[in-house]
Scaffold this motif. Structure first.
Motif, short mmCIF file in Angstrom:
data_model
loop_
_atom_site.label_atom_id
_atom_site.label_comp_id
_atom_site.label_asym_id
_atom_site.label_seq_id
_atom_site.Cartn_x
_atom_site.Cartn_y
_atom_site.Cartn_z
N ASN A 1 -10.57 38.41 36.43
CA ASN A 1 -9.09 37.98 36.14
C ASN A 1 -9.06 36.76 35.74
O ASN A 1 -8.32 36.44 34.80
N TYR A 2 -9.80 35.78 36.20
CA TYR A 2 -9.67 34.47 35.88
C TYR A 2 -10.11 34.23 34.17
O TYR A 2 -9.27 33.55 33.56
N LYS A 3 -11.27 34.93 33.98
CA LYS A 3 -11.59 34.82 32.44
C LYS A 3 -10.41 35.50 31.62
O LYS A 3 -9.99 34.75 30.45
N GLN A 4 -10.16 36.57 32.11
CA GLN A 4 -8.76 37.19 31.37
C GLN A 4 -7.55 36.18 31.20
O GLN A 4 -6.88 36.31 30.23
N ILE A 5 -7.20 35.59 32.37
CA ILE A 5 -6.11 34.53 32.28
C ILE A 5 -6.28 33.50 31.14
O ILE A 5 -5.39 33.03 30.48
#
Length: 147
Positions: free
Chosen positions: A131-135
């Motif tokens: 999710n961090y990478k997606q953000i």
């Protein structure tokens, strides 16, 4: 009868030329859509939407938070980042003065972001990292769609 055939052929040719022209004009949008297929945001006739200053500042603050975060495999760091991002996210919604289709497109942009922020609260580091990478990817796309 011949006049009817001529009119029908003319209408078919007109429809075809409009479709061909639209397809040629949307080539850049097609490439854009492929590049940002994770987003359900459309451009404003090939141009970026005008966003209010507070929205852009909120997105910039979120980018700064993400870029300056010290996340690794420690869940507490991801969870803390989620809290900080939620504050900015809420501020964007409170201060939004956008109207019409620009407002709708902003919501199309923000909703997936909200889901990824929620994902930072997961109890598995792998889920938080994903999710961090997606953000990061999502926030980087903001300036492609909004001024």
């Amino acid at each position: 009868m011949n006049l009817l055939k001529v009119v029908l052929i003319g209408l078919v040719l007109l429809a075809y030329s409009c479709t061909s022209q639209s397809n040629n004009e949307s080539t850049d949008d097609s490439n854009l859509h492929h590049e940002y297929s994770h987003l359900d945001v459309e451009l404003n006739k090939g141009k970026r939407w005008e966003a209010n200053t507070e929205t852009t500042e909120g997105i910039e603050n979120m980018i700064s938070l993400v870029n300056n975060s010290k996340v690794d495999a420690d869940l507490s760091e991801y969870h803390q980042l989620a809290k900080e991002l939620e504050i900015e996210f809420t501020t964007i919604f409170k201060k939004c003065t956008m109207k019409g289709e620009a407002h709708n497109q902003l919501h199309n942009y923000l909703i997936p972001l909200k889901n990824s922020i929620e994902g930072l609260k997961a109890e598995k580091a792998e889920v938080c990292q994903k999710n961090y990478k997606q953000i990061k990817k999502h926030l980087a796309a903001y300036n492609r769609f909004f001024n």
